[in-house]
Scaffold this active site. Structure first.
Site, mmCIF file in Angstrom:
data_model
loop_
_atom_site.group_PDB
_atom_site.id
_atom_site.type_symbol
_atom_site.label_atom_id
_atom_site.label_comp_id
_atom_site.label_asym_id
_atom_site.label_seq_id
_atom_site.Cartn_x
_atom_site.Cartn_y
_atom_site.Cartn_z
ATOM 1 N N LYS A 39 81.448 32.832 27.137
ATOM 2 C CA LYS A 39 80.388 31.848 27.337
ATOM 3 C C LYS A 39 79.116 32.271 26.607
ATOM 4 O O LYS A 39 78.433 31.436 26.000
ATOM 5 C CB LYS A 39 80.094 31.712 28.836
ATOM 6 C CG LYS A 39 78.910 30.813 29.170
ATOM 7 C CD LYS A 39 78.659 30.721 30.656
ATOM 8 C CE LYS A 39 77.888 31.885 31.208
ATOM 9 N NZ LYS A 39 76.438 31.850 30.846
ATOM 10 N N ASN A 40 78.821 33.566 26.637
ATOM 11 C CA ASN A 40 77.575 34.061 26.056
ATOM 12 C C ASN A 40 77.607 34.127 24.534
ATOM 13 O O ASN A 40 76.591 34.426 23.913
ATOM 14 C CB ASN A 40 77.235 35.437 26.633
ATOM 15 C CG ASN A 40 76.855 35.353 28.099
ATOM 16 O OD1 ASN A 40 76.475 34.293 28.589
ATOM 17 N ND2 ASN A 40 76.968 36.459 28.807
ATOM 18 N N ARG A 113 69.418 26.959 30.345
ATOM 19 C CA ARG A 113 68.320 27.571 29.607
ATOM 20 C C ARG A 113 68.590 27.591 28.097
ATOM 21 O O ARG A 113 67.804 28.134 27.329
ATOM 22 C CB ARG A 113 68.096 29.004 30.109
ATOM 23 C CG ARG A 113 67.814 29.096 31.593
ATOM 24 C CD ARG A 113 67.619 30.518 32.040
ATOM 25 N NE ARG A 113 66.413 31.103 31.506
ATOM 26 C CZ ARG A 113 65.202 30.985 32.053
ATOM 27 N NH1 ARG A 113 65.048 30.289 33.154
ATOM 28 N NH2 ARG A 113 64.161 31.562 31.504
ATOM 29 N N CYS A 137 70.664 30.198 36.443
ATOM 30 C CA CYS A 137 70.932 30.824 37.738
ATOM 31 C C CYS A 137 69.674 31.480 38.277
ATOM 32 O O CYS A 137 68.913 32.110 37.543
ATOM 33 C CB CYS A 137 72.039 31.868 37.598
ATOM 34 S SG CYS A 137 73.669 31.152 37.340
ATOM 35 N N ARG A 142 63.139 35.083 34.608
ATOM 36 C CA ARG A 142 63.730 35.138 33.274
ATOM 37 C C ARG A 142 62.745 34.468 32.318
ATOM 38 O O ARG A 142 62.956 33.347 31.868
ATOM 39 C CB ARG A 142 65.090 34.452 33.261
ATOM 40 C CG ARG A 142 66.057 35.077 34.233
ATOM 41 C CD ARG A 142 67.359 34.340 34.327
ATOM 42 N NE ARG A 142 68.203 34.551 33.166
ATOM 43 C CZ ARG A 142 69.485 34.182 33.107
ATOM 44 N NH1 ARG A 142 70.051 33.594 34.140
ATOM 45 N NH2 ARG A 142 70.199 34.401 32.028
ATOM 46 N N ASP A 326 76.263 41.534 34.895
ATOM 47 C CA ASP A 326 77.211 40.515 35.336
ATOM 48 C C ASP A 326 78.473 41.117 35.953
ATOM 49 O O ASP A 326 79.244 40.396 36.592
ATOM 50 C CB ASP A 326 77.617 39.619 34.161
ATOM 51 C CG ASP A 326 76.536 38.618 33.803
ATOM 52 O OD1 ASP A 326 75.625 38.414 34.616
ATOM 53 O OD2 ASP A 326 76.589 38.045 32.706
ATOM 54 N N VAL A 348 68.441 45.382 35.534
ATOM 55 C CA VAL A 348 68.243 44.318 34.544
ATOM 56 C C VAL A 348 67.489 43.136 35.141
ATOM 57 O O VAL A 348 66.508 42.658 34.572
ATOM 58 C CB VAL A 348 69.594 43.877 33.957
ATOM 59 C CG1 VAL A 348 69.399 42.740 32.955
ATOM 60 C CG2 VAL A 348 70.295 45.064 33.298
ATOM 61 N N ARG A 434 80.297 26.751 35.463
ATOM 62 C CA ARG A 434 79.452 27.060 34.309
ATOM 63 C C ARG A 434 80.088 28.123 33.426
ATOM 64 O O ARG A 434 79.873 28.142 32.212
ATOM 65 C CB ARG A 434 78.074 27.561 34.761
ATOM 66 C CG ARG A 434 77.121 26.490 35.272
ATOM 67 C CD ARG A 434 75.725 27.072 35.432
ATOM 68 N NE ARG A 434 75.316 27.737 34.209
ATOM 69 C CZ ARG A 434 74.709 28.932 34.172
ATOM 70 N NH1 ARG A 434 74.454 29.600 35.276
ATOM 71 N NH2 ARG A 434 74.354 29.457 33.016
#
Length: 454
Positions: A39-40, A113, A137, A142, A326, A348, A434
């Site tokens: 996804k990233n 985002r 999220c 952020r 994550d 983080v 998501r």
């Protein structure tokens, strides 16, 4: 590939239609799941297609809601998106890029985002861009300051409006020297997507170097960009006048792979994750070995299981090549079944342990220290925002009524419910879509006992 439409699973359920799961836990999860592109990476590679003068093809695209959001945002800007030459691939044609109305961007962005990363490409193609209020999220602050500061150094003019932020580049964009205060993944992506067409050379210091970043660099190089990586997190980008489309197969989703691995440990099951690879998961696999997990690395994936009782471990999250933030949430579910005291230092994000409230409700012994823990050996430097969670186990979990708070926390709640004895109700599971493709089908494939009731 049909993105974000109701998918009928093998037993007739509508994948993606239900928002509530009724889960009967207490049985090992055993079976095989396949992971597709990360996804990233996928969502960022889709944005990169805006920079090309010809169509791009992206392969191994997962059927998740974040991809659907980016697709719709591209389409409102005139990019034609359609299935390519194999299942799970998209053709993105940016030759008719045009400006979109603020209302359209805001409506299609939803809680995502991702619009912030459209800025550089749109400034190059159209000379302007608009960012609506950003969601995502709720796992802590952020800020987009890193993004906006970088764009200003490229020469962008930033105007803050009641409905969002409008950017323009009346004199074009030029190369810049940028030093990030923190190796932010998003800000590194922003610089890469902006610098490749900027006039001159950009030097980015303290850059993120995650595998997804390296894969994005590979995408941009295929398009004609000139990007080199130097030691100590330094990336050099020489701007070029023109980029073409790419043909690229996305790196696998290591976050999803780690999630299924933790599910196997938590439930004392055995799950083969097809498509997972060792190099991108090296740090995670080291931690699993310390915990007492067994894994077999095969040519087409990795098999995860327990090897006897789980052992406690101390983990510090960090940017790559450290232990990903994550990864800690699903791992904590497994650590509730380890024999002894485990500690997870979250460095983080400052608010990523909220999901543990539900685990405590289910019987877990977890204490969150909102300002972290002082003392003790540390490899990752302390940050003012960090928290720590102390997990004592093993503790039997029991069913409960749970509301999903965010993507990774939501997955963790589902796995906790599958670990627990009795029945649980998990609400708001749509958030999980998501980042997890065909989630209900995959749960069924590993033997989960559940019903969609929403």
């Amino acid at each position: 590939m049909t993105l974000l439409h109701d998918t009928i699973s093998a037993d007739g359920r509508k994948e993606g239609a239900g928002e509530i799961l009724s889960i009967r836990g207490g049985r090992p999860l055993t079976g095989r799941v396949e992971v597709k592109g990360a996804k990233n990476l996928v969502t960022k590679a889709m944005v990169a297609a805006l920079l090309g003068e010809s169509p791009s093809i992206l392969r191994d695209v997962p059927d998740i809601s974040d991809v659907a959001v980016v697709r719709s945002l591209l389409e409102v800007h005139g990019v034609r998106v359609q299935e390519a030459d194999e299942p799970g691939s998209l053709m993105l044609d940016p030759r008719d890029v045009e400006s979109a109305h603020m209302e359209e961007i805001d409506a299609h962005a939803g809680a995502s985002r991702i619009p912030i990363l459209f800025c550089g490409p749109l400034l190059h193609r159209l000379g302007q861009a608009f960012i609506p209020d950003l969601g995502g999220c709720r796992i802590g602050d952020r800020p987009i300051d890193f993004h906006l500061d970088a764009l200003r150094k490229f020469g962008a003019v930033v105007d803050k409006l009641p409905t969002g932020i409008r950017l323009s580049a009346p004199a074009g964009l030029r190369g810049a020297n940028i030093h990030l205060p923190y190796p932010s993944v998003g800000a590194t992506e922003q610089v890469l997507l902006t610098a490749v067409r900027a006039n001159g050379v950009t030097e980015l210091r303290n850059a993120a170097i995650e595998p997804e970043i390296m894969d994005l660099i590979a995408v941009l190089q295929k398009m004609g960009a000139i990007i080199s990586y130097e030691p100590n997190r330094v990336i050099l980008i020489e701007g070029v006048d023109r980029l073409e489309g790419y043909d690229h197969r996305a790196v696998f989703d290591r976050n999803e792979a780690a999630s299924w691995a933790s599910a196997a440990l938590a439930t004392n099951g055995e799950i083969f994750v097809g498509g997972a690879r060792q190099p991108e998961m090296l740090t995670f696999l080291n931690v699993l070995r310390k915990v007492g997990a067994g894994f077999e690395i095969r040519e087409d994936g990795i098999l995860f299981r327990r090897d006897g009782d789980l052992r406690p471990v101390t983990v510090e999250t960090d940017v790559h090549p450290g232990f990903m933030t994550d990864w800690q949430q699903p791992l904590i579910v497994a650590l509730t079944q380890a024999h002894g005291e485990s500690i997870v230092h979250e460095t983080v994000y400052e608010n990523r342990f909220g999901f543990t409230d539900a685990l405590v409700k289910m019987g877990a012994d977890i204490v969150v220290h909102p300002h972290g823990l002082q003392g003790g050996p540390r490899r990752v430097p302390r940050r003012n925002l960090e928290q720590a969670a102390v997990i004592n186990g093993p503790t039997p979990l029991h069913g409960a009524d749970i509301v999903v708070p965010d993507l990774r926390g939501g997955y963790s709640h589902v796995i906790a419910a599958l670990t627990a004895e009795g029945e649980s109700t998990v609400r708001n599971v749509g958030i999980i879509r998501r980042g997890y493709e065909k989630f209900f089908d995959k749960l069924a494939a590993v033997g989960a006992d559940f019903d969609v009731i929403g």
